[in-house]
Design a protein around this motif. Structure first.
Motif, PDB file in Angstrom:
ATOM      1  N   MET A   8      14.528   6.735   4.045  1.00  0.00           N
ATOM      2  CA  MET A   8      15.299   8.215   3.415  1.00  0.00           C
ATOM      3  C   MET A   8      14.319   9.313   3.516  1.00  0.00           C
ATOM      4  O   MET A   8      14.937  10.361   4.060  1.00  0.00           O
ATOM      5  CB  MET A   8      15.686   7.719   2.155  1.00  0.00           C
ATOM      6  N   LEU A   9      13.143   9.420   3.279  1.00  0.00           N
ATOM      7  CA  LEU A   9      12.255  10.642   3.097  1.00  0.00           C
ATOM      8  C   LEU A   9      11.734  10.800   4.424  1.00  0.00           C
ATOM      9  O   LEU A   9      11.644  12.138   4.889  1.00  0.00           O
ATOM     10  CB  LEU A   9      11.023  10.098   2.302  1.00  0.00           C
ATOM     11  N   SER A  10      11.545  10.005   5.422  1.00  0.00           N
ATOM     12  CA  SER A  10      11.581  10.493   7.081  1.00  0.00           C
ATOM     13  C   SER A  10      12.689  11.231   7.572  1.00  0.00           C
ATOM     14  O   SER A  10      12.462  12.013   8.201  1.00  0.00           O
ATOM     15  CB  SER A  10      11.257   8.966   7.883  1.00  0.00           C
ATOM     16  N   SER A  11      14.060  10.777   7.015  1.00  0.00           N
ATOM     17  CA  SER A  11      15.125  11.899   7.348  1.00  0.00           C
ATOM     18  C   SER A  11      15.094  12.988   6.878  1.00  0.00           C
ATOM     19  O   SER A  11      15.652  14.051   7.224  1.00  0.00           O
ATOM     20  CB  SER A  11      16.314  11.082   7.109  1.00  0.00           C
ATOM     21  N   VAL A  12      14.768  13.116   5.497  1.00  0.00           N
ATOM     22  CA  VAL A  12      14.593  14.269   5.008  1.00  0.00           C
ATOM     23  C   VAL A  12      13.628  15.376   5.722  1.00  0.00           C
ATOM     24  O   VAL A  12      13.924  16.400   5.904  1.00  0.00           O
ATOM     25  CB  VAL A  12      14.264  14.315   3.658  1.00  0.00           C
ATOM     26  N   ARG A  13      12.592  14.735   6.103  1.00  0.00           N
ATOM     27  CA  ARG A  13      11.248  15.421   6.621  1.00  0.00           C
ATOM     28  C   ARG A  13      11.782  15.849   8.127  1.00  0.00           C
ATOM     29  O   ARG A  13      11.755  17.299   8.549  1.00  0.00           O
ATOM     30  CB  ARG A  13      10.128  14.705   6.978  1.00  0.00           C
ATOM     31  N   SER A  14      12.697  15.004   8.757  1.00  0.00           N
ATOM     32  CA  SER A  14      13.098  15.580  10.218  1.00  0.00           C
ATOM     33  C   SER A  14      14.314  16.972   9.778  1.00  0.00           C
ATOM     34  O   SER A  14      14.323  17.565  10.716  1.00  0.00           O
ATOM     35  CB  SER A  14      13.922  14.111  10.744  1.00  0.00           C
ATOM     36  N   TYR A  15      15.038  16.445   8.990  1.00  0.00           N
ATOM     37  CA  TYR A  15      15.951  17.747   8.693  1.00  0.00           C
ATOM     38  C   TYR A  15      15.323  19.011   8.405  1.00  0.00           C
ATOM     39  O   TYR A  15      15.693  20.150   8.756  1.00  0.00           O
ATOM     40  CB  TYR A  15      16.921  17.195   7.617  1.00  0.00           C
ATOM     41  N   LEU A  16      14.089  19.001   7.721  1.00  0.00           N
ATOM     42  CA  LEU A  16      13.504  19.855   7.181  1.00  0.00           C
ATOM     43  C   LEU A  16      12.906  20.810   8.470  1.00  0.00           C
ATOM     44  O   LEU A  16      12.863  21.904   8.658  1.00  0.00           O
ATOM     45  CB  LEU A  16      12.379  19.926   6.278  1.00  0.00           C
ATOM     46  N   ILE A  17      12.201  19.857   9.218  1.00  0.00           N
ATOM     47  CA  ILE A  17      11.749  20.305  10.584  1.00  0.00           C
ATOM     48  C   ILE A  17      12.573  21.020  11.492  1.00  0.00           C
ATOM     49  O   ILE A  17      12.487  22.292  12.180  1.00  0.00           O
ATOM     50  CB  ILE A  17      11.000  19.423  11.249  1.00  0.00           C
ATOM     51  N   SER A  70       0.892  -1.283  -0.139  1.00  0.00           N
ATOM     52  CA  SER A  70       0.071   0.034   0.228  1.00  0.00           C
ATOM     53  C   SER A  70       0.921   1.252   0.057  1.00  0.00           C
ATOM     54  O   SER A  70       2.057   1.233   0.410  1.00  0.00           O
ATOM     55  CB  SER A  70      -0.965  -0.105   1.421  1.00  0.00           C
ATOM     56  N   PRO A  71       0.461   2.394  -0.534  1.00  0.00           N
ATOM     57  CA  PRO A  71       1.428   3.524  -0.535  1.00  0.00           C
ATOM     58  C   PRO A  71       1.991   4.005   0.614  1.00  0.00           C
ATOM     59  O   PRO A  71       2.823   4.858   0.774  1.00  0.00           O
ATOM     60  CB  PRO A  71       0.262   4.571  -1.078  1.00  0.00           C
ATOM     61  N   ASP A  72       1.168   3.914   1.971  1.00  0.00           N
ATOM     62  CA  ASP A  72       1.705   4.231   3.063  1.00  0.00           C
ATOM     63  C   ASP A  72       2.735   3.493   3.624  1.00  0.00           C
ATOM     64  O   ASP A  72       3.318   3.902   4.488  1.00  0.00           O
ATOM     65  CB  ASP A  72       0.600   4.546   4.200  1.00  0.00           C
ATOM     66  N   LEU A  73       2.944   2.127   3.193  1.00  0.00           N
ATOM     67  CA  LEU A  73       4.066   1.381   3.577  1.00  0.00           C
ATOM     68  C   LEU A  73       5.153   1.283   2.337  1.00  0.00           C
ATOM     69  O   LEU A  73       6.340   0.985   3.247  1.00  0.00           O
ATOM     70  CB  LEU A  73       3.418   0.000   3.563  1.00  0.00           C
ATOM     71  N   VAL A  74       4.950   1.686   1.210  1.00  0.00           N
ATOM     72  CA  VAL A  74       6.060   1.619   0.404  1.00  0.00           C
ATOM     73  C   VAL A  74       6.609   2.892  -0.142  1.00  0.00           C
ATOM     74  O   VAL A  74       7.059   3.080  -1.081  1.00  0.00           O
ATOM     75  CB  VAL A  74       5.745   0.845  -1.002  1.00  0.00           C
ATOM     76  N   GLY A  75       6.185   4.110   0.417  1.00  0.00           N
ATOM     77  CA  GLY A  75       6.961   5.417   0.506  1.00  0.00           C
ATOM     78  C   GLY A  75       6.133   6.423  -0.545  1.00  0.00           C
ATOM     79  O   GLY A  75       6.655   7.624  -0.144  1.00  0.00           O
ATOM     80  N   PHE A  76       5.089   5.920  -1.100  1.00  0.00           N
ATOM     81  CA  PHE A  76       4.446   7.138  -1.952  1.00  0.00           C
ATOM     82  C   PHE A  76       3.664   8.022  -1.094  1.00  0.00           C
ATOM     83  O   PHE A  76       3.653   9.327  -1.462  1.00  0.00           O
ATOM     84  CB  PHE A  76       3.482   6.557  -2.898  1.00  0.00           C
ATOM     85  N   ASN A  77       3.273   7.696   0.097  1.00  0.00           N
ATOM     86  CA  ASN A  77       2.575   8.599   0.982  1.00  0.00           C
ATOM     87  C   ASN A  77       3.622   9.648   1.555  1.00  0.00           C
ATOM     88  O   ASN A  77       3.554  10.747   1.508  1.00  0.00           O
ATOM     89  CB  ASN A  77       1.999   7.701   2.335  1.00  0.00           C
ATOM     90  N   ASP A  78       4.811   9.080   1.942  1.00  0.00           N
ATOM     91  CA  ASP A  78       5.849   9.637   2.401  1.00  0.00           C
ATOM     92  C   ASP A  78       6.496  10.686   1.347  1.00  0.00           C
ATOM     93  O   ASP A  78       6.933  12.038   1.758  1.00  0.00           O
ATOM     94  CB  ASP A  78       7.012   8.798   2.881  1.00  0.00           C
ATOM     95  N   GLY A  79       6.475  10.488   0.098  1.00  0.00           N
ATOM     96  CA  GLY A  79       6.985  11.233  -1.006  1.00  0.00           C
ATOM     97  C   GLY A  79       5.999  12.349  -1.103  1.00  0.00           C
ATOM     98  O   GLY A  79       6.433  13.640  -1.284  1.00  0.00           O
ATOM     99  N   ALA A  80       4.570  12.252  -0.977  1.00  0.00           N
ATOM    100  CA  ALA A  80       3.586  13.272  -1.115  1.00  0.00           C
ATOM    101  C   ALA A  80       3.935  14.249   0.146  1.00  0.00           C
ATOM    102  O   ALA A  80       3.844  15.566  -0.202  1.00  0.00           O
ATOM    103  CB  ALA A  80       2.530  12.918  -1.307  1.00  0.00           C
ATOM    104  N   ALA A  81       4.115  13.525   1.223  1.00  0.00           N
ATOM    105  CA  ALA A  81       4.122  14.450   2.518  1.00  0.00           C
ATOM    106  C   ALA A  81       5.732  15.330   2.423  1.00  0.00           C
ATOM    107  O   ALA A  81       5.484  16.477   2.857  1.00  0.00           O
ATOM    108  CB  ALA A  81       4.111  13.595   3.523  1.00  0.00           C
ATOM    109  N   THR A  82       6.508  14.582   1.959  1.00  0.00           N
ATOM    110  CA  THR A  82       8.008  15.375   1.974  1.00  0.00           C
ATOM    111  C   THR A  82       7.716  16.416   0.993  1.00  0.00           C
ATOM    112  O   THR A  82       8.426  17.561   1.315  1.00  0.00           O
ATOM    113  CB  THR A  82       9.005  14.226   1.668  1.00  0.00           C
ATOM    114  N   GLY A  83       7.209  16.403  -0.305  1.00  0.00           N
ATOM    115  CA  GLY A  83       7.030  17.299  -1.121  1.00  0.00           C
ATOM    116  C   GLY A  83       6.269  18.377  -0.895  1.00  0.00           C
ATOM    117  O   GLY A  83       6.672  19.515  -0.958  1.00  0.00           O
ATOM    118  N   ALA A  84       5.163  18.123   0.027  1.00  0.00           N
ATOM    119  CA  ALA A  84       4.331  19.267   0.503  1.00  0.00           C
ATOM    120  C   ALA A  84       5.237  20.357   1.734  1.00  0.00           C
ATOM    121  O   ALA A  84       5.141  21.272   1.697  1.00  0.00           O
ATOM    122  CB  ALA A  84       3.011  18.715   1.101  1.00  0.00           C
ATOM    123  N   LEU A  85       5.983  19.189   2.510  1.00  0.00           N
ATOM    124  CA  LEU A  85       6.627  19.837   3.530  1.00  0.00           C
ATOM    125  C   LEU A  85       7.794  20.849   3.039  1.00  0.00           C
ATOM    126  O   LEU A  85       8.204  21.811   3.707  1.00  0.00           O
ATOM    127  CB  LEU A  85       7.169  18.899   4.386  1.00  0.00           C
TER     128      LEU A  85
END
Length: 365
Positions: free
Chosen positions: A190-199, A123-138
């Motif tokens: 990897m995207l989770s780390s990017v979001r943490s850095y942005l915050i 599903s998109p929330d387990l394979v990264g696509f949800n995280d990609g959309a969230a990272t892009g918005a953030l």
């Protein structure tokens, strides 16, 4: 020595589908159009639609300012007391419509990914696509100084780029389900780390808002957010519907589906991009809402017991789950409102644990 004919290891017998799973043929327009109607799927869809309508009406009735159902109906018609019209039309109606639209979009997106990967965890929330959309918005908001935290453009671009990256990394003479899931999980980390850095690079107010948004919430959303979400979901959904039959064939494997005349790689790419678009528009304003895309397709398929994609039942199940979860999040600890993402995380985590235990018991994981 090779075993004589008729002895040794026997070839596996083809899967036998019951008449109920295959459906009943229906021909219209003088036989020029042929459809298959699944009686149980129709009954399930009607039941889910009735339950969704009930949650829809309850969401308009209850609240810190309760309004009786007759007064709600008057307000929907533009009549009745001014305060009733304000709470029903301007506050509650856009929120519940957003919940229904986002839930349906996430469910259909999850159904597409699970069938493409042939894996219940795809599903998109387990394979990264949800995280990609969230990272892009953030990224569009915190790093680039976007006007709104949940930038729709950033979400769409982030989800699309993540999908292309995962597809390219997982591609090796075709896309295999297990490889897609594993690559997606790695990209998600990897995207989770990017979001943490942005915050950490943003100021305190923006960081607090980002953390709240990343949980997934419908609080404060209204008509200004509903129309862009509805438009994007309809466009991406209409791209999935014509390919629903090919989606069912792709699940049989690239060799079988290719032998049946399906352009597998092209269909996979179009379906994946459409599903990513559904995820991106769904999370553009609400933030990433987890586990609806994981649970809704499987629950709908178990209820309908069809061999096809059952997209209508899946969309209704997703709409029902998210609208009911948002109603619980609003009223369980009223007047305090919890983000709907917190409710779906609790329920979805329990469902994921059950699913993993079941798959392990069947020797699949």
């Amino acid at each position: 020595m090779s075993a004589p004919a008729g002895r040794g290891r026997q070839a596996p017998r083809p899967t036998q589908l019951s008449p109920a799973a295959i459906g009943h043929p229906l021909r219209v327009a003088g036989g020029r159009v042929s459809l298959r109607v699944h009686r149980r799927a129709v009954l399930v869809a009607v039941g889910l639609a009735a339950a969704t309508l009930a949650v829809f009406l309850v969401s308009l009735v209850v609240g810190d300012y309760p309004i009786a159902l007759p007064r709600v109906l008057l307000a929907l018609l533009g009549e009745g007391a001014r305060l009733d019209r304000f709470f029903v039309v301007d506050v509650r109606l856009p929120r519940v419509l957003l919940a229904l639209t986002i839930g349906a979009a996430l469910a259909v997106s999850g159904a597409v990914f699970q069938r493409l990967s042939r894996n219940p965890l795809g599903s998109p929330d387990l394979v990264g696509f949800n995280d990609g959309a969230a990272t892009g918005a953030l990224l569009a908001s915190v790093a680039l100084g976007g006007a709104a935290l949940s930038s729709p453009l950033g979400a769409v671009l982030g989800g699309t780029l993540t999908a292309l990256l995962v597809y390219l990394l997982a591609y090796r003479q075709g896309v295999q389900g297990a490889r897609l899931v594993l690559v997606g999980i790695g990209v998600s980390a990897m995207l989770s780390s990017v979001r943490s850095y942005l915050i950490t690079r943003s100021d305190l107010t923006a960081a607090q808002g980002a953390l709240a948004w990343l949980v997934g919430s419908l609080n404060g959303l209204g008509w200004a957010q509903f129309w862009p979400v509805l438009t994007g979901v309809l466009v991406c959904g209409l791209a999935v519907v014509p390919l629903s039959r090919q989606l069912s064939l792709i699940e049989m494997g690239p060799d079988v589906s290719g032998g049946l005349g399906v352009a597998v790689q092209r269909a996979q790419l179009v379906l994946m991009l459409a599903a990513v678009g559904l995820t991106a528009f769904a999370s553009a304003y609400s933030g990433p809402i987890h586990f609806v895309a994981l649970a809704a397709p499987q629950l709908a398929r178990r209820l309908a017991r069809t061999a096809g994609a059952a997209l209508l039942s899946t969309a209704l199940m997703g709409a029902l789950l998210l609208a009911a979860a948002d109603l619980v999040a609003q009223r369980l600890f009223a007047p305090v409102q919890f983000p709907v993402g917190a409710a779906t995380l609790v329920v979805g985590g329990a469902y994921l644990g059950w699913l993993l235990a079941r798959e392990r018991g069947e020797g699949r994981v």
